[in-house]
Design a protein around this motif. Structure first.
Motif, PDB file in Angstrom:
ATOM      1  N   GLU A   1       0.622   4.210   7.181  1.00 35.50           N
ATOM      2  CA  GLU A   1      -0.206   3.682   8.272  1.00 35.50           C
ATOM      3  C   GLU A   1      -0.878   2.373   7.868  1.00 35.50           C
ATOM      4  OE1 GLU A   1      -0.136   4.797  11.381  1.00 35.50           O
ATOM      5  OE2 GLU A   1       1.290   6.319  10.707  1.00 35.50           O
ATOM      6  N   LYS A   2      -1.273   2.263   6.614  1.00 38.33           N
ATOM      7  CA  LYS A   2      -1.876   1.012   6.126  1.00 38.33           C
ATOM      8  C   LYS A   2      -0.825  -0.100   6.064  1.00 38.33           C
ATOM      9  CE  LYS A   2      -5.748   3.037   3.683  1.00 38.33           C
ATOM     10  NZ  LYS A   2      -6.388   3.269   2.379  1.00 38.33           N
ATOM     11  N   ARG A   3       0.413   0.249   5.736  1.00 40.34           N
ATOM     12  CA  ARG A   3       1.491  -0.749   5.742  1.00 40.34           C
ATOM     13  C   ARG A   3       1.724  -1.274   7.155  1.00 40.34           C
ATOM     14  NH1 ARG A   3       6.143   2.391   2.952  1.00 40.34           N
ATOM     15  NH2 ARG A   3       4.702   3.722   1.869  1.00 40.34           N
TER      16      ARG A   3
ATOM     17  N   ASP B   1       0.851  -1.176   0.000  1.00 39.73           N
ATOM     18  CA  ASP B   1       0.000   0.000   0.000  1.00 39.73           C
ATOM     19  C   ASP B   1       0.892   1.232   0.000  1.00 39.73           C
ATOM     20  OD1 ASP B   1      -1.840   2.134   1.108  1.00 39.73           O
ATOM     21  OD2 ASP B   1      -3.191   0.410   1.043  1.00 39.73           O
TER      22      ASP B   1
ATOM     23  N   ASP C   1       0.178   4.062   1.469  1.00 35.11           N
ATOM     24  CA  ASP C   1       0.012   4.742   2.744  1.00 35.11           C
ATOM     25  C   ASP C   1       0.778   4.010   3.843  1.00 35.11           C
ATOM     26  OD1 ASP C   1      -1.623   6.761   4.419  1.00 35.11           O
ATOM     27  OD2 ASP C   1      -2.004   4.829   5.408  1.00 35.11           O
TER      28      ASP C   1
END
Length: 167
Positions: A57-59, A53, A55
């Motif tokens: 934070e999504k990782r 991803d 982003d």
């Protein structure tokens, strides 16, 4: 003097991936493995046949949902640039304290030789590690070597983590 980040960890963590010390690009972005060419995020996602991803934070959420925690063996050091070879006066993080707070960790995965060697220097032989799997993995650094030239090479090597990860 440079300092590592706080650990990224949840109570259900099974694998603690330990780097040495974030590089300059990561420190500037305040992100684990923040250099755009670092193989870490492509490795993590690649273990599950996915693409990282964009982003951050999504990782982090992706890793944590699979039981992966992130930290560094070194808490602070002197270093010019980003190379592990330039690390001087390394002070370790409190790995024994972290593990005592998160006893569900089953595996310590060392991202490269410097992380593993520093761990051995400061923590080897401590009884708290009895029963834990200690895995020295090829570095996710973008610098190629004779055995690890591509992300695919690294994914294959890091696949030893799969038995510890949540699907």
């Amino acid at each position: 003097m440079v300092h590592s980040f706080p650990p990224v960890i949840r109570a259900d963590a099974r694998v603690l991936v330990l780097g040495s010390m974030p590089g300059t690009a990561s420190l500037e972005k305040h992100q684990y493995y923040g250099h755009p060419r670092n193989h870490f995020w492509p490795i993590m996602y690649g273990l599950f046949g996915q693409t990282p991803d964009a982003d951050y934070e999504k990782r982090l959420a992706f890793a944590q949902e699979r039981g992966v925690a992130l930290w560094d063996v070194i808490g602070s050091c002197e270093r010019e640039g980003s190379l592990d070879a330039n690390i001087r006066n390394a002070k370790p993080n409190d790995l024994t304290g972290l593990y005592a707070r998160y006893p569900g960790i089953e595996c310590l995965a060392f991202n490269g030789n410097k992380a593993f060697d520093t761990f051995k220097k400061h923590f080897e032989g401590h009884p708290i590690w009895n029963g834990l799997q200690l895995l020295k993995l090829p570095s996710s650094s973008p610098i190629p070597n004779n055995r690890m030239r591509t992300t695919a090479d690294r994914i294959a090597a890091w696949s030893v983590l799969l038995p510890y990860l949540k699907k």
